[in-house]
Design an enzyme around this catalytic site. Structure first.
Site, PDB file in Angstrom:
ATOM      1  CB  THR A 195      -0.092   1.464  -4.367  1.00 59.64           C
ATOM      2  OG1 THR A 195       0.069   0.282  -3.740  1.00 59.64           O
ATOM      3  CG2 THR A 195      -1.580   1.217  -4.333  1.00 59.64           C
ATOM      4  NE  ARG A 196       5.924  -3.726  -5.189  1.00 57.31           N
ATOM      5  CZ  ARG A 196       6.933  -3.116  -5.727  1.00 57.31           C
ATOM      6  NH1 ARG A 196       6.658  -1.634  -6.020  1.00 57.31           N
ATOM      7  NH2 ARG A 196       7.984  -3.518  -4.907  1.00 57.31           N
ATOM      8  CG  HIS A 200      -0.811  -0.113   5.722  1.00 56.50           C
ATOM      9  ND1 HIS A 200      -2.067  -0.856   6.751  1.00 56.50           N
ATOM     10  CD2 HIS A 200       0.275  -1.347   5.534  1.00 56.50           C
ATOM     11  CE1 HIS A 200      -1.588  -1.999   6.276  1.00 56.50           C
ATOM     12  NE2 HIS A 200      -0.609  -1.908   5.615  1.00 56.50           N
ATOM     13  CG  HIS A 203       0.369   3.367   1.722  1.00 61.22           C
ATOM     14  ND1 HIS A 203      -0.428   2.558   2.046  1.00 61.22           N
ATOM     15  CD2 HIS A 203       1.554   3.939   0.643  1.00 61.22           C
ATOM     16  CE1 HIS A 203       0.935   1.451   2.135  1.00 61.22           C
ATOM     17  NE2 HIS A 203       1.686   2.306   1.497  1.00 61.22           N
ATOM     18  NE  ARG A 289      11.293   5.657   3.015  1.00 60.90           N
ATOM     19  CZ  ARG A 289      12.545   6.164   3.884  1.00 60.90           C
ATOM     20  NH1 ARG A 289      12.398   7.359   4.130  1.00 60.90           N
ATOM     21  NH2 ARG A 289      13.223   4.720   4.020  1.00 60.90           N
TER      22      ARG A 289
END
Ligand SMILES: [Zn+2]
Length: 390
Positions: A195-196, A200, A203, A289
């Site tokens: 992730t960058r 939340h 995730h 996505r």
């Protein structure tokens, strides 16, 4: 049974140590020099540690062309992103094949020695269209490509500087270190989440769904160069620390940083990210996505579909695909478009812009959207940024 093998079967090590390093340092004072950009510096660290195995340096023309056109290295194995070192006309005119070249960081440190094997011209426009699927300069990856020199330099590297490792030190592991850690914890199957963005509930849900089926979870946020409007890495890491402390099983969760520069190449970068995680010892990789996308350049599920382009077994790591997730009031739980039959009016979902707005006003988003401990970290982080900017 042991951990998954690295891509290509062998973990590369291009870090020079001991007498080899001493003699390179000594010889470097007479070498021709080249300055690196941020992406090239990040790539060097990954090459040195074996995170980009089987690459031993920057790509020569045969690898470059095949990666660009066919998503493969010259030896036939899967590879989707050019890993290249560029030079301007003037820079390359001072170099010749066979030279050892001293590679310097943006702040002038000697980082590595390039054993220059090839100098070649390349077609930036073609690379943009094939790799990024657009020639538009608005795309940050394409812009970086257009900004670099007209020549590419290929050759193995010997990395002599590891001072970057001081940054995020408690979480900066090499593939060898992370593999040893997994083995020590008795994990055979490990799923990586890249992730960058801050973490939340959506995730968290995906990560825990994946963890239900494997031994361990690697939370692997990117801390290399990202877009300037992404939340800073220090704040994102702090958010991970608090959510792990309060909501994750310590014995099955590992946090580590990935010092890679984002290209925003969408589907091709999803494959690249999966290969990197395989090299770090992960058997599974979460692809959500619009992985590594930017703007509207890629279709929502393109980064999942691209895995079907390769024959089974060509990639050893197993991708795990996830749809959009949210809290559903009717289900009274987290769910996804795949598992929830209710319509959108029951879903708690907030756009990234709205969340950022709330946080920068010191407002805690609904508990169905984000954990309050995480919101608190983000609120403090964002207020420090805006105070610094004012
Ligand atoms: Zn529902």
């Amino acid at each position: 049974m042991s951990l998954i093998e690295p891509h290509g079967g062998r973990l590369v090590d291009r870090e020079a140590r001991g007498p080899e390093r001493e003699s390179l340092l000594k010889a470097s004072v007479k070498m021709p020099e080249l300055s690196l950009n941020a992406r090239e510096e990040a790539d060097l660290e990954l090459i040195a540690s074996g995170a980009l195995s089987p690459l031993e340096g920057f790509m020569g023309e045969a690898d470059y062309v095949l990666v660009r056109d066919q998503k493969r290295l010259a030896n036939g194995s899967v590879w989707t992103i050019p890993v290249t070192l560029s030079a301007t006309e003037e820079e390359q005119s001072k170099l010749k094949v066979g030279d050892d070249v001293a590679l310097r960081s943006r702040d002038g440190r000697l980082v590595a020695v390039l054993h220059l094997a090839e100098i070649f011209k390349y077609d930036k426009h073609l690379e943009a269209e094939r790799v990024y699927q657009t020639a538009e300069e608005k795309h940050p990856g394409v812009k970086a490509l257009y900004d670099q020199g007209e020549y590419l330099l290929g050759g193995h590297v010997s990395v002599v500087d590891n001072s970057r490792r001081a940054e995020f030190a408690p979480y900066r592991f090499t593939p060898r270190e992370l593999r040893a850690l997994f083995a020590e914890r008795g994990w055979r199957s490990v799923v990586a989440f890249q992730t960058r963005n801050p973490v939340h509930r959506a995730h968290e849900y995906i990560q825990k769904c994946a963890l239900e089926t494997v031994d361990g979870l690697l939370l692997h946020p990117i801390v290399g160069e990202t877009k300037s409007d992404d939340i800073p890495a220090t704040v994102r890491l702090r958010a991970y620390e608090v959510i792990i402390e309060h909501y994750y099983p310590q014995s099955r969760t590992q946090l580590a940083v990935l010092p890679a520069a984002m290209r925003y190449a969408g589907p091709r970068e999803a494959i690249f990210h999966a290969i990197i995680r395989q090299n770090y010892g992960c058997s599974h990789f979460i692809v959500g996505r619009d992985h590594a996308g930017v703007g509207n350049y890629y279709g929502t599920y393109d980064a999942q579909r691209i895995f079907g382009f390769f024959e089974p077994g060509e990639l050893k790591i197993t991708p795990m695909f996830f749809d959009n997730t949210f809290f559903c009031r009717r289900c009274a739980s987290m769910a996804s478009l795949k598992t929830c039959p209710h319509d959108q009016s029951h879903h708690v979902s907030l756009g990234g812009t709205r969340v950022r707005e709330m946080l920068s006003q010191g407002e805690i988003p609904p508990i169905e959207f984000t954990r309050p401990e995480v919101a608190q970290v983000l609120i403090e982080g964002l207020s420090r940024i805006s105070a610094a900017a004012a």
